[in-house]
Design a protein around this motif. Sequence first.
Motif, PDB file in Angstrom:
ATOM      1  N   ALA A  41       0.850  -1.193   0.000  1.00  0.00           N
ATOM      2  CA  ALA A  41       0.000   0.000   0.000  1.00  0.00           C
ATOM      3  C   ALA A  41       0.884   1.240   0.000  1.00  0.00           C
ATOM      4  N   PRO A  42       0.303   2.396  -0.376  1.00  0.00           N
ATOM      5  CA  PRO A  42       1.118   3.617  -0.349  1.00  0.00           C
ATOM      6  C   PRO A  42       1.272   4.148   1.073  1.00  0.00           C
ATOM      7  N   GLY A  43       2.230   5.049   1.261  1.00  0.00           N
ATOM      8  CA  GLY A  43       2.315   5.765   2.546  1.00  0.00           C
ATOM      9  C   GLY A  43       3.631   5.599   3.276  1.00  0.00           C
ATOM     10  N   GLY A  44       4.326   4.453   3.093  1.00  0.00           N
ATOM     11  CA  GLY A  44       5.575   4.229   3.822  1.00  0.00           C
ATOM     12  C   GLY A  44       5.335   4.272   5.318  1.00  0.00           C
ATOM     13  N   LYS A  45       5.996   5.202   6.007  1.00  0.00           N
ATOM     14  CA  LYS A  45       5.845   5.304   7.470  1.00  0.00           C
ATOM     15  C   LYS A  45       4.409   5.670   7.844  1.00  0.00           C
ATOM     16  N   MET A  46       3.717   6.306   6.918  1.00  0.00           N
ATOM     17  CA  MET A  46       2.315   6.672   7.140  1.00  0.00           C
ATOM     18  C   MET A  46       1.471   5.410   6.927  1.00  0.00           C
ATOM     19  N   ARG A  47       1.648   4.439   7.820  1.00  0.00           N
ATOM     20  CA  ARG A  47       1.049   3.120   7.566  1.00  0.00           C
ATOM     21  C   ARG A  47      -0.058   2.827   8.565  1.00  0.00           C
ATOM     22  N   GLU A  48      -0.914   1.886   8.169  1.00  0.00           N
ATOM     23  CA  GLU A  48      -1.989   1.425   9.043  1.00  0.00           C
ATOM     24  C   GLU A  48      -1.656   0.019   9.498  1.00  0.00           C
ATOM     25  N   VAL A  49      -2.066  -0.293  10.730  1.00  0.00           N
ATOM     26  CA  VAL A  49      -1.961  -1.675  11.204  1.00  0.00           C
ATOM     27  C   VAL A  49      -3.392  -2.183  11.397  1.00  0.00           C
ATOM     28  N   ALA A  50      -3.650  -3.370  10.866  1.00  0.00           N
ATOM     29  CA  ALA A  50      -5.000  -3.939  10.979  1.00  0.00           C
ATOM     30  C   ALA A  50      -5.092  -4.766  12.254  1.00  0.00           C
ATOM     31  N   ILE A  51      -6.101  -4.448  13.083  1.00  0.00           N
ATOM     32  CA  ILE A  51      -6.410  -5.280  14.263  1.00  0.00           C
ATOM     33  C   ILE A  51      -7.876  -5.645  14.094  1.00  0.00           C
ATOM     34  N   GLY A  52      -8.154  -6.870  13.651  1.00  0.00           N
ATOM     35  CA  GLY A  52      -9.529  -7.227  13.299  1.00  0.00           C
ATOM     36  C   GLY A  52      -9.991  -6.254  12.223  1.00  0.00           C
TER      37      GLY A  52
END
Length: 519
Positions: A41-52
């Motif tokens: 996905a785009p963003g590099g450090k601007m990332r999301e972590v999925a929890i459920g």
Amino acid sequence: MRDQTARNRVVVIGAGVAGLTSALTLAARGFDVTVLERAAAPGGKMREVAIGPARIDSGPTVFTMRWVFEELFAGIGLNFSDHVRLRPLSVLARHAWDDTQHLDLFADEARSADAIGTFAGAAEAKRYRQFCADSRRIYEILEKPFLRATAPSLPKLATAGGLSGLLELRKIRPFTTMWKALGDYFHDPRMRQLFGRYATYCGSSPFDAPATLMLVAHVEHEGVWIIEGGMHALAQALANCATSFGATIRYEQSVREVMVSGGRAAGVVLESGERIEAHSVIVNADVGALPAGLFGEAVRSAAAPLAPRLRSLSAMTWSMVAKTEGFPLSRHSVFFSRDYPREFAEIFGRGEVPSEPTVYVCAQDRIDDEARLAAGGEEELLVLINAPPVGDRKSFDQAEVARAAERAFGVLQRCGLRIDADPGKTQVTTPADFNRLFPATGGALYGRASHGWSASFERPGAGTKIAGLYLAGGSTHPGPGVPMAALSGRAAAATLFADLGFTPAGPKPALRPAASKTT
Ligand SMILES: Cc1cc2nc3c(=O)[nH]c(=O)nc-3n(C[C@H](O)[C@H](O)[C@H](O)COP(=O)(O)OP(=O)(O)OC[C@H]3O[C@@H](n4cnc5c(N)ncnc54)[C@H](O)[C@@H]3O)c2cc1C
């Protein structure tokens, strides 16, 4: 000699905010741009972590300097607010030293001064007003000749305003440490600690950073916004706009080599062996990847190696969905350690996770004091402590992570915040993980630390000594942070543009019809 079409072919390595900014700027001017990103996905450090089903912003959470993106979009005929929805915060951050000593800073300076007056006395509030005026002045002095410049230049900065400019430069106090300067303003140690923390926004220690970094306080006073859909929505918007101008973005594609032919960049080779020819290559990976040889021998000398002792801060983060109790969280809350000098001596001096860290909590379902929690009262949180950039030397095993958690959550508990953490709904990221995500950094998240008066001038600019090879990102000029990285992406595009003989007023490659391609 290559034809016009080939001259327009650009490869960007990395879809971080700087890479995306370069790609968008160049695609809008008709360049044939391909972005290659090793993540999905785009963003590099601007990332999301999925929890459920939850998507937790697990990189930057404080969005400032919106004008950078407004200018970027306006420059290519778009309206930023049509693509990214912002909401201003009135509480910039809530600060705690224990379960009774709490202080809010507000976007409204007068309101902050009142709060400081109640918290630390009228004289301290007056000194705070002076501090705000001086940090604003530092920002104004540096905005044009430094932040907006394509490369750092001390002589240019010194001569920009003639003799009066030189006198002005003294006002930015480059030779005084931030900690010392803050001691001249604030007599209450809590205030000194609160504003000293701004050095960490550039991955630095307030005990070694120049007073110049006080400008970060002004940047926050200019406004902190929440991005609807999370910070990741900004990366997605940049990617969408770039593809609408015809850029191609290919995810899960790792570049293993930058090709050089006849002394100039000639394209890249992917891990798969695929070769992609280009007239210019923009590297958005950390600049340390070049001297580390991660892009091949031919470009190893394009950037100077950074000694590990000069690296900026790393972090340990807990992305989680949990119930909280006790302390009334705001969107951004900071819980201070009791011994700031020791905290930074442990991180930078001993390369250790601090024995008592300062803890930042981003409560992502809260805006000021309004909470929109899910049924059951669970909320999305990012808990962060500063950590040493030793992720290439240390594995951060389970025992180390458990020890760090005990310390971080212990500080929260001391300040009255209880988080009911469920290991099944928590994902930890260590300096070793950051080093894997952003190779050749040791997990340092902000490039070179801004320690000493000259450090800010030692970040590389957009151009390199290899023709057609450019740098963009938080490890280059003007420095780290989402808007600053975007400025570097714009600088890389402008330098490339100028090298090809185009001026903003001169002939430009024709705009191509929008044809969106994302793989
Ligand atoms: C935990 C955390 C909190 C932060 N908080 C804030 C904040 O509140 N506010 C703020 O403004 N900033 C904050 N920052 C800093 C900010 O996120 C960064 O300065 C900025 O996002 C850096 O952008 P960049 O353009 O340098 O690219 P990066 O985000 O570093 O992205 C570089 C990209 O290059 C890709 N790449 C690397 N090598 C290759 C290869 N060989 N092939 C293909 N792709 C490759 C990587 O996968 C990555 O996607 C924070 C950062 C972190 C990690």
